[in-house]
Design a protein around this motif. Structure first.
Motif, PDB file in Angstrom:
ATOM      1  N   ARG A   1      41.161 -20.335 -36.675  1.00 22.86           N
ATOM      2  CA  ARG A   1      40.145 -21.357 -37.979  1.00 22.86           C
ATOM      3  C   ARG A   1      38.545 -21.101 -37.803  1.00 22.86           C
ATOM      4  O   ARG A   1      37.144 -21.219 -37.650  1.00 22.86           O
ATOM      5  N   GLU A   2      39.040 -22.568 -36.476  1.00 24.06           N
ATOM      6  CA  GLU A   2      37.746 -23.751 -36.933  1.00 24.06           C
ATOM      7  C   GLU A   2      37.007 -23.033 -34.926  1.00 24.06           C
ATOM      8  O   GLU A   2      35.146 -22.677 -35.528  1.00 24.06           O
ATOM      9  N   GLU A   3      38.098 -22.796 -33.929  1.00 23.76           N
ATOM     10  CA  GLU A   3      36.735 -22.525 -32.462  1.00 23.76           C
ATOM     11  C   GLU A   3      37.200 -20.900 -32.920  1.00 23.76           C
ATOM     12  O   GLU A   3      35.937 -20.699 -32.342  1.00 23.76           O
ATOM     13  N   GLU A   4      37.652 -20.100 -33.034  1.00 22.28           N
ATOM     14  CA  GLU A   4      37.270 -18.622 -32.674  1.00 22.28           C
ATOM     15  C   GLU A   4      36.845 -17.914 -34.666  1.00 22.28           C
ATOM     16  O   GLU A   4      36.415 -17.028 -34.763  1.00 22.28           O
ATOM     17  N   LYS A   5      36.367 -18.875 -35.659  1.00 23.93           N
ATOM     18  CA  LYS A   5      35.285 -18.644 -36.751  1.00 23.93           C
ATOM     19  C   LYS A   5      36.393 -17.648 -37.564  1.00 23.93           C
ATOM     20  O   LYS A   5      35.892 -16.449 -37.873  1.00 23.93           O
ATOM     21  N   SER A   6      37.658 -17.263 -36.982  1.00 27.32           N
ATOM     22  CA  SER A   6      38.281 -16.049 -37.913  1.00 27.32           C
ATOM     23  C   SER A   6      38.843 -16.676 -39.456  1.00 27.32           C
ATOM     24  O   SER A   6      39.467 -17.238 -39.699  1.00 27.32           O
ATOM     25  N   ASP A   7      39.127 -15.426 -40.240  1.00 23.10           N
ATOM     26  CA  ASP A   7      39.373 -15.704 -41.616  1.00 23.10           C
ATOM     27  C   ASP A   7      40.363 -14.508 -41.915  1.00 23.10           C
ATOM     28  O   ASP A   7      40.629 -14.000 -42.756  1.00 23.10           O
ATOM     29  N   ILE A   8      41.230 -14.345 -40.627  1.00 21.43           N
ATOM     30  CA  ILE A   8      42.414 -13.272 -41.155  1.00 21.43           C
ATOM     31  C   ILE A   8      43.354 -13.966 -42.109  1.00 21.43           C
ATOM     32  O   ILE A   8      43.762 -15.243 -41.835  1.00 21.43           O
TER      33      ILE A   8
END
Length: 228
Positions: A72-79
């Motif tokens: 969520r925070e490092e990869e900025k992913s909302d999967i």
């Protein structure tokens, strides 16, 4: 045409559970990548950019909760993310959800129920995973990202929209007027066909700089075509 990315990362240190989950997911049409610890999970996430993740909370090297926060925070992913856990207390479940998970399943569990929960979460989050992919070039509309074999292309918003439109209609000759009609609100702004040529020229230059090939062909007297 946009295609739905159906790739799932499973991070689970119990081999039997991991293989069982994989079997049921593959039977449901998913492509599955497996990791046995949190660090391997990070590596596979970066390598495959999955659309979904199933994480055990208790993992070697990097805990599932920490891995979820990293996504969520490092990869900025909302999967979509589901935790599979033996922890059953309310506080522990809440902690997992606060880390960024969409759902959780407690062990022991029914593999069929887990697949159903994955399908349910994807109905809410699946549009984030749509992508266009041709000849190593991948465009993700919801993220506004274009990559070529892992390298990112920096495009303006209009260059991005032109490329998306041409990739959707790959192999078809698209006139300048069709691009204008599709991408501009003609009631608000008067734009000439010459403007499209300028954007295409800049887009080609950026594509060729990183791919060393021409994806967009000029069809004389007619328009442009994305080489499929």
């Amino acid at each position: 045409m946009k295609v739905q990315n159906k790739t799932i990362l499973i991070v689970e240190d119990d081999v039997k559970i991991r293989k069982l989950i994989k079997l049921f997911l593959e039977n449901d049409g998913y492509e599955v990548f497996e990791a046995q610890d949190g660090e391997e999970g990070k590596r596979l996430f970066k390598e495959h950019d999955p659309c979904f993740a199933i994480l055990d909370l208790m993992l070697p090297k990097t805990q599932g909760e920490e891995l979820c926060r990293w996504i969520r925070e490092e990869e900025k992913s909302d999967i979509g993310i589901i935790f599979v856990t033996a922890k059953t207390t309310e506080d522990e479940r809440i902690l997992g959800l606060k880390a960024g998970a969409d759902d959780y399943v407690t062990k022991p569990f029914s593999p069929s129920e887990l697949v159903t929960r994955v399908d349910t979460v994807l109905r809410r989050t699946g549009t984030r995973c749509q992508k266009l992919s041709k000849k190593g070039l991948t465009l993700k509309p919801m993220k506004g990202e274009v990559t070529y074999k892992g390298d990112t292309l920096e495009l303006t918003s209009f260059e991005f929209r032109i490329l998306e439109y041409l990739m959707i209609h790959a192999g078809q000759v698209i006139s300048r007027q069709q691009i204008l009609d599709a991408l501009y609100d003609m009631n608000q702004k008067v734009v000439s066909e010459r403007t499209i040529d300028v954007h295409i020229r800049h887009l080609r230059k950026k594509l060729q700089a990183i791919t060393h090939q021409s994806f967009i062909q000029t069809v004389r007297g007619m328009g442009y075509k994305f080489d499929a």
